[in-house]
Motif scaffolding. Structure first.
Motif, short mmCIF file in Angstrom:
data_model
loop_
_atom_site.label_atom_id
_atom_site.label_comp_id
_atom_site.label_asym_id
_atom_site.label_seq_id
_atom_site.Cartn_x
_atom_site.Cartn_y
_atom_site.Cartn_z
N VAL A 174 -0.94 13.74 -6.67
CA VAL A 174 -1.10 14.67 -5.56
C VAL A 174 -2.49 15.30 -5.65
O VAL A 174 -2.94 15.69 -6.73
CB VAL A 174 -0.02 15.76 -5.60
N LEU A 175 -3.17 15.39 -4.51
CA LEU A 175 -4.50 16.00 -4.47
C LEU A 175 -4.43 17.42 -5.01
O LEU A 175 -3.67 18.25 -4.51
CB LEU A 175 -5.03 16.02 -3.04
N SER A 176 -5.18 17.69 -6.06
CA SER A 176 -5.13 19.02 -6.67
C SER A 176 -6.19 19.91 -6.04
O SER A 176 -7.22 19.45 -5.57
CB SER A 176 -5.36 18.93 -8.18
N ARG A 177 -5.91 21.20 -6.04
CA ARG A 177 -6.85 22.20 -5.56
C ARG A 177 -7.31 23.11 -6.68
O ARG A 177 -7.89 24.15 -6.43
CB ARG A 177 -6.21 23.02 -4.43
N ARG B 38 -9.64 12.28 -4.29
CA ARG B 38 -9.59 10.97 -3.63
C ARG B 38 -8.58 10.03 -4.26
O ARG B 38 -8.84 8.86 -4.52
CB ARG B 38 -10.98 10.33 -3.65
N GLY B 39 -7.41 10.58 -4.57
CA GLY B 39 -6.32 9.77 -5.07
C GLY B 39 -6.44 9.32 -6.50
O GLY B 39 -5.70 8.44 -6.94
N ARG B 40 -7.37 9.91 -7.26
CA ARG B 40 -7.55 9.51 -8.64
C ARG B 40 -7.64 10.74 -9.53
O ARG B 40 -8.23 11.75 -9.15
CB ARG B 40 -8.82 8.67 -8.79
N GLU B 41 -7.05 10.63 -10.71
CA GLU B 41 -7.10 11.73 -11.67
C GLU B 41 -8.34 11.58 -12.56
O GLU B 41 -8.62 10.49 -13.06
CB GLU B 41 -5.84 11.75 -12.54
N PRO C 97 0.81 -1.22 0.00
CA PRO C 97 0.00 0.00 0.00
C PRO C 97 0.84 1.27 0.00
O PRO C 97 0.50 2.26 -0.64
CB PRO C 97 -0.82 -0.12 1.29
N SER C 98 1.98 1.25 0.70
CA SER C 98 2.85 2.43 0.76
C SER C 98 3.44 2.75 -0.61
O SER C 98 3.65 3.92 -0.94
CB SER C 98 3.97 2.21 1.78
N GLU C 99 3.70 1.70 -1.41
CA GLU C 99 4.23 1.93 -2.75
C GLU C 99 3.20 2.59 -3.66
O GLU C 99 3.54 3.45 -4.49
CB GLU C 99 4.69 0.60 -3.35
N LEU C 100 1.94 2.20 -3.50
CA LEU C 100 0.87 2.83 -4.27
C LEU C 100 0.68 4.28 -3.83
O LEU C 100 0.43 5.17 -4.66
CB LEU C 100 -0.44 2.06 -4.10
N ASP C 101 0.81 4.54 -2.51
CA ASP C 101 0.66 5.90 -2.00
C ASP C 101 1.73 6.83 -2.56
O ASP C 101 1.49 8.01 -2.83
CB ASP C 101 0.73 5.91 -0.47
N GLU C 102 2.95 6.28 -2.76
CA GLU C 102 4.06 7.10 -3.23
C GLU C 102 3.86 7.58 -4.67
O GLU C 102 4.33 8.66 -5.05
CB GLU C 102 5.38 6.32 -3.12
N ILE C 103 3.16 6.79 -5.48
CA ILE C 103 2.99 7.18 -6.88
C ILE C 103 1.60 7.75 -7.16
O ILE C 103 1.29 8.10 -8.30
CB ILE C 103 3.23 5.98 -7.83
N ALA C 104 0.77 7.82 -6.11
CA ALA C 104 -0.58 8.36 -6.30
C ALA C 104 -0.49 9.83 -6.69
O ALA C 104 0.40 10.55 -6.21
CB ALA C 104 -1.40 8.21 -5.02
N ASN D 144 -18.90 17.29 -15.05
CA ASN D 144 -19.08 15.88 -15.38
C ASN D 144 -17.73 15.20 -15.41
O ASN D 144 -16.84 15.61 -16.17
CB ASN D 144 -19.74 15.72 -16.75
N THR D 145 -17.54 14.17 -14.57
CA THR D 145 -16.36 13.34 -14.75
C THR D 145 -16.58 12.51 -16.01
O THR D 145 -17.71 12.15 -16.35
CB THR D 145 -16.13 12.42 -13.54
N MET D 146 -15.49 12.22 -16.71
CA MET D 146 -15.59 11.57 -18.01
C MET D 146 -14.66 10.37 -18.10
O MET D 146 -13.64 10.31 -17.39
CB MET D 146 -15.25 12.57 -19.13
N PHE D 147 -15.01 9.45 -18.95
CA PHE D 147 -14.11 8.33 -19.24
C PHE D 147 -13.01 8.81 -20.18
O PHE D 147 -13.24 9.69 -21.03
CB PHE D 147 -14.87 7.19 -19.91
N PHE D 148 -11.82 8.26 -20.05
CA PHE D 148 -10.76 8.52 -21.00
C PHE D 148 -11.03 7.72 -22.28
O PHE D 148 -11.78 6.74 -22.26
CB PHE D 148 -9.40 8.14 -20.42
N ALA D 149 -10.43 8.14 -23.37
CA ALA D 149 -10.72 7.54 -24.67
C ALA D 149 -10.47 6.03 -24.68
O ALA D 149 -11.23 5.27 -25.29
CB ALA D 149 -9.91 8.22 -25.76
#
Length: 320
Positions: free
Chosen positions: A85-88, A144-147, A76-83, A162-167
């Protein structure tokens, strides 16, 4: 009041608008727990080692997947390192015509609201400018950790995101229909008849007229059983045959639609003369067509009064 789930700002050009993000929808479906039949014992899901049968805690579990026959595990720590960054910020990179976006790309809708009264002016500036140009702003942001890829668009009184799906997340529909669709072209007469059916069934979009009947039936089932009543079982509708005569089905549909249309005409005229019979959605649409200001803040009674006054004034106005 809905809960704010993200705080930041919208940026377009050099303009920054502090906003909050709110869920635009809510789920009314009924949630059930699981119980062992014949008892009041809850059934719980456990994390169990499939080889030993031993129950595990969260700290004992890592994620992994096989790559060329080799298991690769990730902490889990490895996933946190590459997640990400929460954007504002929601940085709009480009504006596009909303008609260019296939609805299949849209995922979930949120409302964007200004964080304070002093931010309403730039907020309304962006909303009205996009409304007049029929453009939506395309941007990416992290929550929430996702782009997310997003489209910011203008509604009557609010900005929507609207959140959208990528192509690469959109499946190719050609895999489903293949070459069969081009080999089964309808005739001109069939297209003409189908067009007549669509035109006769056309009307305004009134979401208030549609209800979740299944949830209502589930609620009634629970109420009946809780009060000791035998639940009523509806008859299953007759299943249509797979083999149909397309031309005959179209002809009968046209006849049916024409009959329904003849019955609707007097009602439509009556509603045009008496706006009190309109739904709130119809009144809002009519108020927008008439250019009535402040309509977004009006309740149904206010809309009836405003539309009635405007339409009666237009009828009394002499022709030039």
């Amino acid at each position: 009041m809905p809960r704010k789930i993200w705080t930041g700002s919208i940026n377009f050009g050099l303009v920054t608008i502090p906003v909050g993000l709110y869920a635009a929808t809510e789920d009314h479906s009924i949630q059930f727990h699981q119980y062992q039949r014949g008892t009041t014992d809850r059934v719980r899901m456990k994390r169990v080692n499939e080889r030993t049968g031993k129950e595990l805690g969260y700290d004992d579990i890592v994620k992994g997947r096989e790559v060329d026959g080799t298991l690769v595990t990730v902490e889990p720590s490895e996933l946190d390192e590459i997640a990400p960054v929460l954007s504002r910020t929601i940085d709009i990179s480009t504006f596009v015509d909303i008609g260019e976006i296939d609805p299949v790309y849209f995922q979930k809708t949120y409302w964007l609201a200004p964080n304070s009264k002093e931010h309403f002016r730039p907020y309304n500036l962006l909303r009205q400018a996009m409304d007049q140009t029929h453009q939506v702003g395309i941007a990416t942001f992290v929550m929430r950790g996702r782009e997310y890829l997003t489209a910011v668009r203008a509604e009557d009184s609010v900005l929507a995101l609207n959140t959208m799906f990528f192509a690469d997340e959109i499946r190719d529909p050609g895999e489903l229909v293949g070459q069969a669709s081009s080999a089964a072209e309808p005739t001109d007469k069939e297209i003409q008849m189908a067009t007549m059916i669509i035109e006769s069934m056309s009307g305004p979009w009134e979401p208030e007229e549609y209800e979740d009947t299944y949830t209502a039936r589930v609620e009634k089932l629970i109420a009946d059983k809780s009060e000791g009543r035998t639940p009523e079982v509806e008859e299953e509708p007759e299943r249509p045959s797979d083999v149909i005569d397309l031309t005959e089905a179209l002809r009968r549909s046209v006849d049916q639609a024409r009959g329904a249309r003849r019955g609707k005409v007097p009602k439509q005229r009556e509603r045009e003369e008496d706006v009190s019979g309109m739904s709130k959605a119809e009144l809002e649409k009519k108020a927008k067509e008439l250019g009535i200001r402040g309509r977004s803040k009006m309740n149904r009674a206010d809309l009836v009064a405003a539309v009635s006054e405007q339409t009666s004034g237009r009828r009394r106005r002499p022709a030039s």
